[in-house]
Design a protein around this motif. Structure first.
Motif, PDB file in Angstrom:
ATOM      1  N   ASP A 264     -16.261  80.125 -51.924  1.00  0.00           N
ATOM      2  CA  ASP A 264     -15.917  81.045 -50.839  1.00  0.00           C
ATOM      3  C   ASP A 264     -14.963  82.137 -51.310  1.00  0.00           C
ATOM      4  N   LEU A 265     -13.926  81.752 -52.068  1.00  0.00           N
ATOM      5  CA  LEU A 265     -12.916  82.715 -52.505  1.00  0.00           C
ATOM      6  C   LEU A 265     -13.184  83.268 -53.905  1.00  0.00           C
ATOM      7  N   LYS A 266     -14.319  82.854 -54.490  1.00  0.00           N
ATOM      8  CA  LYS A 266     -14.710  83.338 -55.832  1.00  0.00           C
ATOM      9  C   LYS A 266     -13.608  83.083 -56.875  1.00  0.00           C
ATOM     10  N   ILE A 267     -13.146  81.831 -56.909  1.00  0.00           N
ATOM     11  CA  ILE A 267     -12.105  81.418 -57.846  1.00  0.00           C
ATOM     12  C   ILE A 267     -12.769  80.723 -59.030  1.00  0.00           C
ATOM     13  N   PRO A 268     -12.561  81.200 -60.257  1.00  0.00           N
ATOM     14  CA  PRO A 268     -13.160  80.538 -61.423  1.00  0.00           C
ATOM     15  C   PRO A 268     -12.474  79.207 -61.703  1.00  0.00           C
ATOM     16  N   PRO A 269     -13.132  78.301 -62.443  1.00  0.00           N
ATOM     17  CA  PRO A 269     -12.548  76.976 -62.709  1.00  0.00           C
ATOM     18  C   PRO A 269     -11.178  77.021 -63.375  1.00  0.00           C
ATOM     19  N   SER A 270     -10.989  77.930 -64.343  1.00  0.00           N
ATOM     20  CA  SER A 270      -9.692  77.988 -65.020  1.00  0.00           C
ATOM     21  C   SER A 270      -8.577  78.338 -64.053  1.00  0.00           C
ATOM     22  N   GLU A 271      -8.858  79.260 -63.121  1.00  0.00           N
ATOM     23  CA  GLU A 271      -7.857  79.653 -62.131  1.00  0.00           C
ATOM     24  C   GLU A 271      -7.600  78.517 -61.146  1.00  0.00           C
ATOM     25  N   PHE A 272      -8.672  77.804 -60.785  1.00  0.00           N
ATOM     26  CA  PHE A 272      -8.499  76.676 -59.866  1.00  0.00           C
ATOM     27  C   PHE A 272      -7.661  75.573 -60.519  1.00  0.00           C
ATOM     28  N   GLY A 273      -7.853  75.356 -61.827  1.00  0.00           N
ATOM     29  CA  GLY A 273      -7.038  74.366 -62.526  1.00  0.00           C
ATOM     30  C   GLY A 273      -5.565  74.719 -62.482  1.00  0.00           C
ATOM     31  N   LEU A 274      -5.253  76.005 -62.597  1.00  0.00           N
ATOM     32  CA  LEU A 274      -3.862  76.444 -62.502  1.00  0.00           C
ATOM     33  C   LEU A 274      -3.310  76.176 -61.105  1.00  0.00           C
ATOM     34  N   ILE A 275      -4.125  76.456 -60.095  1.00  0.00           N
ATOM     35  CA  ILE A 275      -3.700  76.200 -58.716  1.00  0.00           C
ATOM     36  C   ILE A 275      -3.431  74.711 -58.511  1.00  0.00           C
ATOM     37  N   ALA A 276      -4.324  73.874 -59.020  1.00  0.00           N
ATOM     38  CA  ALA A 276      -4.156  72.426 -58.843  1.00  0.00           C
ATOM     39  C   ALA A 276      -2.881  71.931 -59.517  1.00  0.00           C
ATOM     40  N   SER A 277      -2.581  72.454 -60.699  1.00  0.00           N
ATOM     41  CA  SER A 277      -1.393  71.998 -61.413  1.00  0.00           C
ATOM     42  C   SER A 277      -0.100  72.519 -60.784  1.00  0.00           C
ATOM     43  N   SER A 278      -0.191  73.601 -60.008  1.00  0.00           N
ATOM     44  CA  SER A 278       1.021  74.185 -59.412  1.00  0.00           C
ATOM     45  C   SER A 278       1.723  73.214 -58.475  1.00  0.00           C
ATOM     46  N   PHE A 279       0.988  72.246 -57.959  1.00  0.00           N
ATOM     47  CA  PHE A 279       1.583  71.253 -57.055  1.00  0.00           C
ATOM     48  C   PHE A 279       2.743  70.521 -57.727  1.00  0.00           C
ATOM     49  N   PHE A 280       2.676  70.349 -59.054  1.00  0.00           N
ATOM     50  CA  PHE A 280       3.693  69.570 -59.768  1.00  0.00           C
ATOM     51  C   PHE A 280       4.763  70.427 -60.431  1.00  0.00           C
ATOM     52  N   TRP A 281       4.706  71.745 -60.258  1.00  0.00           N
ATOM     53  CA  TRP A 281       5.672  72.593 -60.941  1.00  0.00           C
ATOM     54  C   TRP A 281       7.104  72.337 -60.479  1.00  0.00           C
ATOM     55  N   LEU A 282       7.294  72.138 -59.188  1.00  0.00           N
ATOM     56  CA  LEU A 282       8.636  71.898 -58.636  1.00  0.00           C
ATOM     57  C   LEU A 282       8.801  70.467 -58.136  1.00  0.00           C
ATOM     58  N   PHE A 283       7.808  69.625 -58.373  1.00  0.00           N
ATOM     59  CA  PHE A 283       7.772  68.273 -57.815  1.00  0.00           C
ATOM     60  C   PHE A 283       8.989  67.451 -58.248  1.00  0.00           C
ATOM     61  N   SER A 284       9.191  67.336 -59.565  1.00  0.00           N
ATOM     62  CA  SER A 284      10.282  66.492 -60.065  1.00  0.00           C
ATOM     63  C   SER A 284      11.646  67.098 -59.772  1.00  0.00           C
ATOM     64  N   LEU A 285      11.758  68.430 -59.906  1.00  0.00           N
ATOM     65  CA  LEU A 285      13.035  69.091 -59.647  1.00  0.00           C
ATOM     66  C   LEU A 285      13.486  68.878 -58.210  1.00  0.00           C
ATOM     67  N   SER A 286      12.570  69.080 -57.267  1.00  0.00           N
ATOM     68  CA  SER A 286      12.952  68.904 -55.859  1.00  0.00           C
ATOM     69  C   SER A 286      13.260  67.447 -55.552  1.00  0.00           C
ATOM     70  N   THR A 287      12.563  66.520 -56.223  1.00  0.00           N
ATOM     71  CA  THR A 287      12.832  65.094 -56.007  1.00  0.00           C
ATOM     72  C   THR A 287      14.276  64.761 -56.347  1.00  0.00           C
ATOM     73  N   VAL A 288      14.754  65.273 -57.477  1.00  0.00           N
ATOM     74  CA  VAL A 288      16.135  65.008 -57.884  1.00  0.00           C
ATOM     75  C   VAL A 288      17.121  65.685 -56.937  1.00  0.00           C
ATOM     76  N   LEU A 289      16.887  66.950 -56.605  1.00  0.00           N
ATOM     77  CA  LEU A 289      17.824  67.687 -55.756  1.00  0.00           C
ATOM     78  C   LEU A 289      17.944  67.046 -54.376  1.00  0.00           C
ATOM     79  N   VAL A 290      16.820  66.704 -53.763  1.00  0.00           N
ATOM     80  CA  VAL A 290      16.870  66.082 -52.441  1.00  0.00           C
ATOM     81  C   VAL A 290      17.460  64.677 -52.538  1.00  0.00           C
ATOM     82  N   GLY A 291      17.252  64.010 -53.669  1.00  0.00           N
ATOM     83  CA  GLY A 291      17.867  62.699 -53.848  1.00  0.00           C
ATOM     84  C   GLY A 291      19.382  62.771 -53.783  1.00  0.00           C
ATOM     85  N   PHE A 292      19.967  63.787 -54.398  1.00  0.00           N
ATOM     86  CA  PHE A 292      21.419  63.945 -54.311  1.00  0.00           C
ATOM     87  C   PHE A 292      21.846  64.323 -52.891  1.00  0.00           C
ATOM     88  N   LEU A 293      21.027  65.099 -52.198  1.00  0.00           N
ATOM     89  CA  LEU A 293      21.344  65.423 -50.805  1.00  0.00           C
ATOM     90  C   LEU A 293      21.351  64.163 -49.936  1.00  0.00           C
TER      91      LEU A 293
END
Length: 434
Positions: free
Chosen positions: A43-72
């Motif tokens: 539908d959005l004409k996204i190539p596989p390589s670009e979609f792979g980048l989108i999928a991996s973006s979910f984990f870019w801030l995952f661990s950092l936010s886990t630690v920060l909110v843990g201290f909160l």
């Protein structure tokens, strides 16, 4: 061991039910992008390589936010942190449902990963305010089953929703589900009564220090063993979430429908095993067994058994169906670490630091989620689906076998609690004026 006077079973299990629902939503949010990948890309004409980048973006801030909110969570009530998570998950689904570009999806998924990263450790921290030490195994195991239920529900419903109403409808439905949970949590969510000042560790005469140096905590053998076991269990889980369906279809030759059914069997197999082992551990604790025996040995033996089965899968030629059944056996054993290691960490650290320690633990363990798929992807690129995954099974086996041995040698919460308290008191004495 008799229940603590402030333990409220009905309220405690009501909170556990709400957090199980939250875990289900969490994993629906995680997997929905992959489930709608084909129509979304078209539908959005996204190539596989670009979609792979989108999928991996979910984990870019995952661990950092886990630690920060843990201290909160050391300072802010878990009730409000969990409410903020639920609302943010729901709100972030709206622009995903309306997205007209890859950039919008990437930004929303990156923010969603940051919002969802702290969910498990904060949920466990909240549960431990409702359940005393000898009752903590089973509720955490139940909450973990919300994740499994989410994966099963996604496999059964998202394709049907997409077929009838298009890929955007799934994000809209998730927004509504997240909003409904947040409203209910605002009405019924409360902070547990099992909080207080430092006192005695359950079942021991060891005084709990008010605070411990984080450097000292993460040098402790029990903590290091918990990290090792959790990392190796998450490594195996990550492969199951990413590459296993493709292996069943392209490596073992099942058709797509049969692949889906076998994958459901493998995912579902961990539910009763984790619950039974957690229940057994809890019964052992109530009968007077040490946490080292009731938790540490069970986790370590499960890792050794899972590693042994993976080793058989990697080294013995088997037909597709027996091989798949063995994969189900191997995959159902390591996840018990997710239910029992937090309880051992909670025995060791002061209550004031429990949220941050659980969050740091989760952040470090979940790094396997970004490493394992990439490593096996490279192996598949070099050796093909079957050959690459065979090496992947061997890596699983070696990691779990090593983790099981480390667990048997190092996991000893009672000893660690005493050693950490003694080190803290010695440091305080050395610093005090003569």
């Amino acid at each position: 061991m008799s229940p603590l006077p402030s333990y409220q079973p009905r309220s405690a299990w009501a909170m556990a039910s709400m957090l199980t629902w939250l875990s289900l939503i969490n994993f629906l949010d995680k997997i929905v992008l992959g489930m709608v990948a084909v129509p979304l890309m078209a539908d959005l004409k996204i190539p596989p390589s670009e979609f792979g980048l989108i999928a991996s973006s979910f984990f870019w801030l995952f661990s950092l936010s886990t630690v920060l909110v843990g201290f909160l969570s050391n300072r802010i009530a878990t009730r409000w942190l969990l409410l903020a998570m639920g609302l943010s998950w729901a709100l972030l689904q709206v622009p995903l449902a309306l997205a007209g570009s890859a950039l919008t999806i990437l930004l929303c998924r990156m923010l969603l990963g940051a919002a969802e990263g702290p969910a498990f450790p904060i949920s466990v921290h909240a549960l431990y305010k409702w359940f005393p030490d000898h009752k903590r195994n089973l509720p955490v195991a139940v909450v973990n089953q919300g994740a499994t239920a989410g994966l099963l529900l996604a496999g059964l419903t998202i394709p049907l929703v997409t077929m009838h109403w298009g890929w955007r409808a799934s994000f809209a439905i998730l927004a509504a589900i997240g909003a409904a949970w947040s409203i209910m949590w605002l009405c019924v969510g409360r902070e547990g009564p099992l909080t207080g000042t430092p006192g005695q560790r359950p079942g021991t005469a060891t005084a709990i220090p008010a605070r411990l140096p984080y450097r000292r905590i993460f040098r402790d053998p029990t903590v290091l063993a918990c990290l090792t076991l959790g990392f190796c269990a998450y490594w195996a889980l990550a492969l199951g979430l990413t590459w296993l369906p493709a292996y069943l279809e392209q490596g073992l030759g099942f058709d797509p429908i049969t692949t889906g059914r076998w994958y459901a069997v493998i995912v579902a197999s961990s539910m009763p095993v984790t619950l039974v082992l957690s229940w057994l551990s809890q019964r052992m604790l109530r009968a007077g067994a040490s946490s080292r025996l009731a938790r540490g040995v069970i986790i370590s033996v499960a890792a050794l058994a899972g590693g042994g089965v993976y080793l058989v899968i990697a080294s013995v030629a088997l037909p597709p169906v027996p091989r798949t059944l063995l994969i189900a056996v191997a995959a159902c054993l390591p996840p018990v670490a997710f239910a029992l290691t937090p309880a051992m960490l909670a025995q060791i650290v002061p209550e004031a630091q429990r949220g941050s320690v659980l969050s740091i633990h989760t952040a470090l363990v979940s790094l396997a989620g970004s490493l394992a798929p990439a490593v096996v992807g490279q192996l598949i690129q070099r050796h093909g689906m079957s050959g690459g995954f065979e090496v992947g099974f061997a890596i699983n086996a070696l990691l779990l076998l090593a983790a099981g041995v480390i667990g048997l040698c190092w996991l000893n919460p009672e000893r660690s609690a005493t050693a950490l308290a003694a080190a803290t008191h010695a440091t305080a004495g050395a610093r005090s004026p003569a």
